[in-house]
Design a protein around this motif. Structure first.
Motif, PDB file in Angstrom:
ATOM      1  N   ALA A  62      -1.471  -2.842 -10.208  1.00 48.75           N
ATOM      2  CA  ALA A  62      -2.350  -1.976  -9.422  1.00 48.75           C
ATOM      3  C   ALA A  62      -3.658  -2.707  -9.152  1.00 48.75           C
ATOM      4  O   ALA A  62      -4.226  -3.339 -10.050  1.00 48.75           O
ATOM      5  N   ILE A  63      -4.147  -2.624  -7.907  1.00 45.13           N
ATOM      6  CA  ILE A  63      -5.358  -3.345  -7.507  1.00 45.13           C
ATOM      7  C   ILE A  63      -6.528  -2.386  -7.299  1.00 45.13           C
ATOM      8  O   ILE A  63      -7.564  -2.513  -7.930  1.00 45.13           O
ATOM      9  N   GLU A  64      -6.395  -1.436  -6.401  1.00 47.81           N
ATOM     10  CA  GLU A  64      -7.499  -0.511  -6.161  1.00 47.81           C
ATOM     11  C   GLU A  64      -7.009   0.778  -5.533  1.00 47.81           C
ATOM     12  O   GLU A  64      -5.857   0.882  -5.099  1.00 47.81           O
ATOM     13  N   VAL A  65      -7.906   1.771  -5.451  1.00 42.73           N
ATOM     14  CA  VAL A  65      -7.602   3.079  -4.865  1.00 42.73           C
ATOM     15  C   VAL A  65      -8.718   3.439  -3.887  1.00 42.73           C
ATOM     16  O   VAL A  65      -9.894   3.243  -4.182  1.00 42.73           O
ATOM     17  N   ASN A  66      -8.339   3.975  -2.731  1.00 42.88           N
ATOM     18  CA  ASN A  66      -9.305   4.512  -1.772  1.00 42.88           C
ATOM     19  C   ASN A  66      -9.094   6.014  -1.655  1.00 42.88           C
ATOM     20  O   ASN A  66      -7.965   6.468  -1.465  1.00 42.88           O
ATOM     21  N   THR A  67     -10.178   6.784  -1.752  1.00 42.66           N
ATOM     22  CA  THR A  67     -10.070   8.244  -1.662  1.00 42.66           C
ATOM     23  C   THR A  67     -10.531   8.714  -0.287  1.00 42.66           C
ATOM     24  O   THR A  67     -11.448   9.530  -0.171  1.00 42.66           O
TER      25      THR A  67
ATOM     26  N   ILE B 176      -6.472  12.532   0.339  1.00 39.29           N
ATOM     27  CA  ILE B 176      -5.635  11.348   0.526  1.00 39.29           C
ATOM     28  C   ILE B 176      -6.066  10.273  -0.450  1.00 39.29           C
ATOM     29  O   ILE B 176      -7.253   9.992  -0.599  1.00 39.29           O
ATOM     30  N   PHE B 177      -5.088   9.670  -1.114  1.00 43.26           N
ATOM     31  CA  PHE B 177      -5.344   8.490  -1.931  1.00 43.26           C
ATOM     32  C   PHE B 177      -4.521   7.346  -1.347  1.00 43.26           C
ATOM     33  O   PHE B 177      -3.298   7.464  -1.215  1.00 43.26           O
ATOM     34  N   GLU B 178      -5.180   6.242  -1.009  1.00 39.14           N
ATOM     35  CA  GLU B 178      -4.435   5.042  -0.618  1.00 39.14           C
ATOM     36  C   GLU B 178      -4.554   4.049  -1.764  1.00 39.14           C
ATOM     37  O   GLU B 178      -5.660   3.712  -2.186  1.00 39.14           O
ATOM     38  N   MET B 179      -3.416   3.589  -2.253  1.00 38.80           N
ATOM     39  CA  MET B 179      -3.404   2.678  -3.401  1.00 38.80           C
ATOM     40  C   MET B 179      -2.836   1.333  -2.998  1.00 38.80           C
ATOM     41  O   MET B 179      -1.830   1.258  -2.279  1.00 38.80           O
ATOM     42  N   ASP B 180      -3.492   0.277  -3.463  1.00 37.71           N
ATOM     43  CA  ASP B 180      -3.049  -1.083  -3.202  1.00 37.71           C
ATOM     44  C   ASP B 180      -2.438  -1.673  -4.464  1.00 37.71           C
ATOM     45  O   ASP B 180      -3.018  -1.568  -5.555  1.00 37.71           O
ATOM     46  N   PHE B 181      -1.284  -2.302  -4.291  1.00 34.95           N
ATOM     47  CA  PHE B 181      -0.577  -2.957  -5.384  1.00 34.95           C
ATOM     48  C   PHE B 181      -0.225  -4.381  -4.982  1.00 34.95           C
ATOM     49  O   PHE B 181      -0.212  -4.723  -3.794  1.00 34.95           O
ATOM     50  N   MET B 182       0.074  -5.196  -5.976  1.00 33.41           N
ATOM     51  CA  MET B 182       0.673  -6.513  -5.750  1.00 33.41           C
ATOM     52  C   MET B 182       1.872  -6.663  -6.662  1.00 33.41           C
ATOM     53  O   MET B 182       1.835  -6.222  -7.820  1.00 33.41           O
TER      54      MET B 182
ATOM     55  N   SER C  30       0.848  -1.193   0.000  1.00 37.00           N
ATOM     56  CA  SER C  30       0.000   0.000   0.000  1.00 37.00           C
ATOM     57  C   SER C  30       0.880   1.236   0.000  1.00 37.00           C
ATOM     58  O   SER C  30       2.014   1.215   0.501  1.00 37.00           O
ATOM     59  N   ILE C  31       0.342   2.304  -0.536  1.00 34.59           N
ATOM     60  CA  ILE C  31       1.053   3.587  -0.503  1.00 34.59           C
ATOM     61  C   ILE C  31       0.027   4.706  -0.447  1.00 34.59           C
ATOM     62  O   ILE C  31      -1.018   4.646  -1.095  1.00 34.59           O
ATOM     63  N   GLU C  32       0.301   5.708   0.361  1.00 33.97           N
ATOM     64  CA  GLU C  32      -0.530   6.912   0.426  1.00 33.97           C
ATOM     65  C   GLU C  32       0.041   7.977  -0.504  1.00 33.97           C
ATOM     66  O   GLU C  32       1.269   8.166  -0.566  1.00 33.97           O
ATOM     67  N   VAL C  33      -0.844   8.681  -1.187  1.00 35.74           N
ATOM     68  CA  VAL C  33      -0.465   9.846  -1.982  1.00 35.74           C
ATOM     69  C   VAL C  33      -1.287  11.020  -1.486  1.00 35.74           C
ATOM     70  O   VAL C  33      -2.499  10.915  -1.292  1.00 35.74           O
ATOM     71  N   LEU C  34      -0.631  12.154  -1.269  1.00 33.33           N
ATOM     72  CA  LEU C  34      -1.312  13.386  -0.898  1.00 33.33           C
ATOM     73  C   LEU C  34      -1.443  14.261  -2.129  1.00 33.33           C
ATOM     74  O   LEU C  34      -0.497  14.379  -2.925  1.00 33.33           O
ATOM     75  N   GLY C  35      -2.626  14.865  -2.288  1.00 34.08           N
ATOM     76  CA  GLY C  35      -2.818  15.718  -3.454  1.00 34.08           C
ATOM     77  C   GLY C  35      -3.684  16.920  -3.148  1.00 34.08           C
ATOM     78  O   GLY C  35      -4.671  16.814  -2.420  1.00 34.08           O
TER      79      GLY C  35
END
Length: 367
Positions: A265-270, A249-255, A186-191
């Motif tokens: 890339a799996i999904e994004v949470n806003t 905030i965007f939290e993105m899930d990867f595998m 997982s990774i958070e992105v600020l925008g």
């Protein structure tokens, strides 16, 4: 500066920061028995929905609104309120817009979005209850999901046709995705206002055929996976956020597939997310505090970069914590090597240190 916060459950994470910055705090909350209602300057118990928060914001002439909502269903209402208020008044709402929420709240739309912007995502197809045996075009094992839902809800790893049959006892349609054997990240992105900055990638463990939920796994950071460059994670996360073109905030899930050596890339949470404590522990940037900075007009990529640190951290499920007292503020790493979070019976402890050896020693002392 006067800020309206929507939802009280996460407010104790930032109460200290709000007070330090001299912000007059107002909370709207639909549950009169919710936690943290004693912390802000004013509280309004309101009906569910965004109409009451919107009217309170206008009547009190607040400077900004910061939704502190950690679940998906209200996000589209928040997004619509954001667009209405920002079009009709000068009150900014620090949240994702309608387009971003629409794309990310539906897993099928998210898949299409990844394809459109050239980001790799696992092979997928839509299966229907009556014809899935003829439609299935992906080798087992596969992951079955519904378009909407969070926290692992309605997800099943199917190893054979009988497993799919069992899944369709409850549903009529499913998003069917290739099972990726590898590492969850997982990774958070600020925008804000077209500027985006990815924070530290978080390692959430290995995928399992049992579909073990990440909440039941030990997580750690920095993310150190053989064959994977963290810069690739951050570049890909930045690309996704830039194309969503929204705020917050965007939290993105990867595998990461170890056999293919490929990042998916799996999904994004806003919305605020469950990895935020580990992110804060690892890089020193608290994403919820950055929402407050956006509201105050103090957010910038340069300011976030100046705060970035490099620590070793881990997060462990403990049930109930029974150990040394924490220093104030309880949810901050400013005066603590660890924080405890989550409801009773399901608590987690996030610990950080300056080195891997120091972290190992702290874990032995605390657990």
């Amino acid at each position: 500066m006067k800020i309206l916060f929507i939802g009280s459950r996460l407010y104790d994470d930032i109460d200290y920061y709000v007070k330090e910055n001299g912000v007059e705090s107002i909370i709207t909350e639909s549950n009169e028995d919710a936690i943290n209602l004693d912390l802000p300057d004013q509280v309004f118990i309101v009906p569910r929905g965004m109409e009451s928060p919107k009217q309170i914001a206008i009547s009190l002439d607040v400077d900004a609104i910061v939704p502190l909502i950690g679940i998906d269903p209200p996000l589209i209402e928040v997004a619509k309120m954001k667009e209405e208020l920002e079009n009709e008044t000068d009150i900014p709402v620090i949240a994702a817009n309608v387009r971003a929420v629409t794309l990310t709240s539906d897993k099928i739309q998210t898949k299409k979005f990844y394809r459109e912007i050239g980001v790799d995502t696992p092979q997928y197809q839509i299966l229907t209850k009556d014809n899935f045996e003829d439609e299935l075009d992906i080798e087992f094992p596969v992951v079955l999901k519904q378009g909407y839902g969070q926290g692992g809800k309605d997800i099943k790893v199917a190893k054979c046709l009988d497993d799919i049959n069992e899944y369709f006892e409850e549903f009529n349609q499913a998003l069917c995705e290739k099972f990726i054997e590898g590492s969850e990240i997982s990774i958070e992105v600020l925008g804000y206002n077209g500027e985006y900055i990815p924070l530290s990638p978080i390692y959430k463990g290995e995928t399992t055929l049992e579909g073990t939920h990440p909440l039941n796994k030990v997580k750690c950071a920095p993310c150190l996976i053989e064959g994977l460059d963290n810069n690739l994670i951050q570049r890909t996360a930045y690309k996704v956020a830039k194309n969503l073109n929204s705020d917050g905030i965007f939290e993105m899930d990867f595998m990461f597939s170890k056999t293919e050596q490929k990042l998916y890339a799996i999904e994004v949470n806003t919305r605020p997310n469950g990895t935020r404590y580990l992110t804060t522990a690892t890089c020193g940037v608290n994403s919820l505090c950055e929402l407050v900075n956006m509201a105050m007009g103090k957010f910038s990529i340069g300011a976030v970069q100046d705060k970035l640190g490099y620590y070793y951290a881990t997060e462990i499920p403990i049930g109930n914590y029974d150990g040394p007292d924490l220093n104030e503020p309880l949810k901050s790493f400013r005066n603590n090597d660890f924080v405890v979070h989550g409801p009773e019976g399901y608590q987690r402890i996030t610990i950080r240190a300056n080195s891997k050896e120091e972290l190992d020693n702290l874990v032995k002392d605390l657990i």
